[in-house]
Design an enzyme around this catalytic site. Structure first.
Site, PDB file in Angstrom:
ATOM      1  N   ASN A   1     -10.116  -0.001  -0.106  1.00 21.69           N
ATOM      2  CA  ASN A   1      -8.652   0.050  -0.009  1.00 21.69           C
ATOM      3  C   ASN A   1      -8.069  -0.356  -1.367  1.00 21.69           C
ATOM      4  O   ASN A   1      -8.118  -1.531  -1.735  1.00 21.69           O
ATOM      5  CB  ASN A   1      -8.198  -0.908   1.102  1.00 21.69           C
ATOM      6  CG  ASN A   1      -6.693  -0.908   1.292  1.00 21.69           C
ATOM      7  OD1 ASN A   1      -5.954  -0.365   0.479  1.00 21.69           O
ATOM      8  ND2 ASN A   1      -6.248  -1.538   2.364  1.00 21.69           N
TER       9      ASN A   1
ATOM     10  N   HIS B   1      -3.527   7.172   3.157  1.00 21.57           N
ATOM     11  CA  HIS B   1      -3.899   5.869   2.596  1.00 21.57           C
ATOM     12  C   HIS B   1      -5.295   5.524   3.112  1.00 21.57           C
ATOM     13  O   HIS B   1      -5.611   5.755   4.288  1.00 21.57           O
ATOM     14  CB  HIS B   1      -2.881   4.818   3.038  1.00 21.57           C
ATOM     15  CG  HIS B   1      -3.274   3.424   2.654  1.00 21.57           C
ATOM     16  ND1 HIS B   1      -3.745   3.114   1.404  1.00 21.57           N
ATOM     17  CD2 HIS B   1      -3.286   2.258   3.367  1.00 21.57           C
ATOM     18  CE1 HIS B   1      -4.025   1.824   1.359  1.00 21.57           C
ATOM     19  NE2 HIS B   1      -3.752   1.283   2.531  1.00 21.57           N
TER      20      HIS B   1
ATOM     21  N   CYS C   1       0.823  -1.229   0.000  1.00 23.68           N
ATOM     22  CA  CYS C   1       0.000   0.000   0.000  1.00 23.68           C
ATOM     23  C   CYS C   1       0.851   1.271   0.000  1.00 23.68           C
ATOM     24  O   CYS C   1       0.343   2.356  -0.275  1.00 23.68           O
ATOM     25  CB  CYS C   1      -0.918   0.002   1.204  1.00 23.68           C
ATOM     26  SG  CYS C   1      -2.025  -1.413   1.210  1.00 23.68           S
TER      27      CYS C   1
END
Ligand code: UT7
Length: 322
Positions: A279, A249, A113
């Protein structure tokens, strides 16, 4: 002193949208559980024949147009992704060819990520070293192709997409500070159990899905992202009250709220896309950045902190003026 500065952004999200209600029909879950535990309401998913490079190309075209640069001027391509089209050639070379960008360094960075933050940081160093003047930096992920759609612990969390920026050399900052980190001791808490030199035969079968110890990842993420944000501001000598925007994020709204609280930042100063995108791993920060810029909230000259955390663990931040 030479700086790097974002000249344009762009995003691409696959057409297909999967809502929490759609997921209720696939696994034992509820819209209520997903919304309250994660903040996610819907996510975009690639078609079977759609790839990471397809999404990168579309996002890049929009960033190139917004920055008003010619593809011939691009002299560096870096793509943060953990779901490239192929093991090799790297996805940045595929994107280079499809966009008609002349010969230049083109590579991908795999930091889960945190991939986009790693990619942007690397591009900033190239530009500051005088080795590039105009970089295409992308965060992109076809992560729904890695998900085990029978595992309710993970399949409700993720989505696909790509966000791109054009980063140009500039006499004005631009990027003020970057901080990257990693700690490999946490590998077991979040990983994908298949790779080129391990268990490749399982790829694409129901034997391989993302493995995550959710609540343990959650705890380390909250602590680390709080530290990352404070470190970014402290080392730039900037008080948190000067910050205009946090672009975090988008893994979980509760993690984002905890980071904002630690910074004393009201949620009105946080760009939130987790409800619409889920996500999207390495794509989440550049997607949110593009959303905030294109809807007019993030204005030129404003101070923006981007930060991410992911498998590895890896983490990082970029503090910049738009
Ligand atoms: O992007 C990279 C970094 N990733 C992250 O930062 C993710 C961090 N972790 C999280 O966001 C959260 O831990 C999750 C959203 C993954 C999970 O939330 P949680 O509050 O930590 O839940 P949990 O894993 O502790 O599970 C609580 C309960 C369990 O039931 P029991 O054992 O208490 O009976 C789970 O089985 O919720 C259950 N559960 C679900 N229930 C309905 C787990 N997934 C679901 C689901 N629907 N989809």
């Amino acid at each position: 002193m030479m700086y790097s500065r974002i000249a344009g952004t762009g995003r691409y999200l696959p057409e297909k949208v999967l809502t929490n209600f759609d997921l209720e029909k696939i696994v034992d879950t509820t819209d209520e559980w997903i919304r309250t535990r994660t903040g996610v309401e819907r996510r975009h998913c690639v078609r079977e024949d759609e790839t990471t490079s397809d999404m990168c190309v579309e996002a890049a075209k929009r960033a190139i147009q917004k920055a008003d640069v010619d593809v011939a001027d691009i002299d560096l391509i870096i793509i943060g992704t953990t779901s490239p089209d192929l093991i090799f050639p790297n996805v940045a070379t595929i994107v280079q060819h499809r966009l008609g960008i002349p010969a230049c360094p083109a590579f991908s960075i795999e930091a889960a990520c945190t991939g986009f933050i790693y990619a942007l940081t690397t591009a900033d160093k190239f530009i500051k070293a005088g080795e590039a003047k105009c970089a295409l930096v992308v965060g992109a992920e076809c992560i729904t192709k890695l998900v085990d759609w029978t595992d309710r612990n993970t399949c409700v969390l993720f989505g696909d997409g790509a966000g791109a920026v054009i980063l140009k050399s500039s006499e004005q900052p631009g990027i003020i500070g970057t901080h990257l980190g990693a700690d490999g001791q946490y590998k077991e808490l979040l990983y994908y159990p298949v790779g080129a030199s391990k268990e490749l035969h399982k790829a694409g079968t129901d034997e391989a899905g993302i493995v995550m110890a959710g609540s343990e990842v959650f705890k380390v993420a909250v602590k680390t992202l709080g530290n990352v944000a404070s470190q970014a501001l402290e080392s730039a000598g900037i008080d948190q009250s000067e910050l205009d925007w946090l672009v975090p994020h988008q893994a979980n709204i509760r993690i984002i709220q905890a980071t904002a609280k630690r910074l004393g930042l009201p949620m009105e100063k946080v760009i939130l896309t987790v409800q619409d995108h889920g996500n999207t791993s390495a794509a989440s920060v550049p997607l949110a950045l593009d959303v905030g810029i294109r809807d007019g909230r993030i204005q030129p000259g404003q101070l923006v902190l981007m930060e991410a955390f992911g498998g590895g663990f890896t983490w990082g931040s970029v503090l910049m003026r738009l």
